[in-house]
Design an enzyme around this catalytic site. Sequence first.
Site, PDB file in Angstrom:
ATOM      1  N   GLN A   1       3.070   0.444  52.952  1.00  0.00           N
ATOM      2  CA  GLN A   1       4.040  -0.041  51.499  1.00  0.00           C
ATOM      3  C   GLN A   1       5.462   0.096  51.525  1.00  0.00           C
ATOM      4  O   GLN A   1       7.068  -0.007  51.609  1.00  0.00           O
ATOM      5  CB  GLN A   1       3.778   0.622  49.969  1.00  0.00           C
TER       6      GLN A   1
ATOM      7  N   MET B   1      11.687  16.862  56.866  1.00  0.00           N
ATOM      8  CA  MET B   1      10.077  17.932  56.161  1.00  0.00           C
ATOM      9  C   MET B   1      11.286  19.506  55.801  1.00  0.00           C
ATOM     10  O   MET B   1      10.823  20.308  55.711  1.00  0.00           O
ATOM     11  CB  MET B   1       8.545  18.554  57.136  1.00  0.00           C
TER      12      MET B   1
ATOM     13  N   LEU C   1      14.841  18.375  44.277  1.00  0.00           N
ATOM     14  CA  LEU C   1      14.141  18.391  45.211  1.00  0.00           C
ATOM     15  C   LEU C   1      13.262  16.946  44.763  1.00  0.00           C
ATOM     16  O   LEU C   1      12.358  17.171  43.479  1.00  0.00           O
ATOM     17  CB  LEU C   1      13.423  19.595  45.889  1.00  0.00           C
TER      18      LEU C   1
ATOM     19  N   THR D   1      19.311  13.669  45.300  1.00  0.00           N
ATOM     20  CA  THR D   1      19.903  15.082  44.798  1.00  0.00           C
ATOM     21  C   THR D   1      19.733  16.494  45.124  1.00  0.00           C
ATOM     22  O   THR D   1      18.331  16.506  45.683  1.00  0.00           O
ATOM     23  CB  THR D   1      20.408  14.584  43.381  1.00  0.00           C
TER      24      THR D   1
ATOM     25  N   HIS E   1      10.441   9.310  49.353  1.00  0.00           N
ATOM     26  CA  HIS E   1       8.620  10.023  49.583  1.00  0.00           C
ATOM     27  C   HIS E   1       7.506   9.420  48.840  1.00  0.00           C
ATOM     28  O   HIS E   1       7.091   8.400  48.168  1.00  0.00           O
ATOM     29  CB  HIS E   1       9.039  10.758  47.680  1.00  0.00           C
TER      30      HIS E   1
ATOM     31  N   GLY F   1       7.550   9.301  63.015  1.00  0.00           N
ATOM     32  CA  GLY F   1       8.704   8.988  63.162  1.00  0.00           C
ATOM     33  C   GLY F   1       8.006   6.469  62.418  1.00  0.00           C
ATOM     34  O   GLY F   1       9.183   5.887  62.656  1.00  0.00           O
TER      35      GLY F   1
END
Length: 205
Positions: free
Chosen positions: A166, A83, A137, A134, A102, A11
């Site tokens: 970042q 996930m 994956l 979308t 990601h 989290g």
Amino acid sequence: MSVVVLVSGRGSNMQALLDAGIPVSAVISNRAGARALEIAAKRGIATAVVEHRSFPTREAFDAALAAEVERYQPRLVVLAGFMRILGAAFVARFAGRMMNIHPSLLPAFPGLDTHERALAAGVKVHGCTVHFVTADLDHGPIVVQAVVPVLPGDDPDRLAARVLAQEHIVFARAVNWFLEDRLVIEKGRVSVKGNDAQLVIADLP
Ligand code: GAR
């Protein structure tokens, strides 16, 4: 106006969104023990668990998850370390209003173990990507990317930490752009009204 955040674990990205003042109305996890739920509950944010293991099929899980999300009528659904792969019906339902973060510079290294794979490939830069979700994956329209160097002596944990710092910056930036109605998707490419930078280059030696 609200955002619903889907999580599975630690989290830290969800926390970064909260710290940035993103109006999160609920945090939903597919795993009951997720630390993200604890953090959200402590901050007085509604939490829910939709355990994927309780459903016989992916479609049944997706339908239950969608129903839980819809309770909050969100403008945006955010996947912050979520996930599970979502099926086509779920993705279509939230098309254009669902974002994922990601831990790689997509389209390089979709899927799992991105830091290990980046090191094994010998790439000299790595990073993270915020993109619209979308059915393909880890391949939706890219909103923002942050680039970090891969340094001699890096191991997956060190590299992951550099990327994660970042992630926490660019995710909130991307979500804010969306909430400010500043994102335009055209032919699978995303631009930001006002031309804010969609690229961060961080920690170069
Ligand atoms: C983050 O690094 C996020 O980019 C990654 O999982 C981590 C979750 O950390 N997501 C994916 O790999 C999705 N394919 P967090 O729970 O501390 O935000």
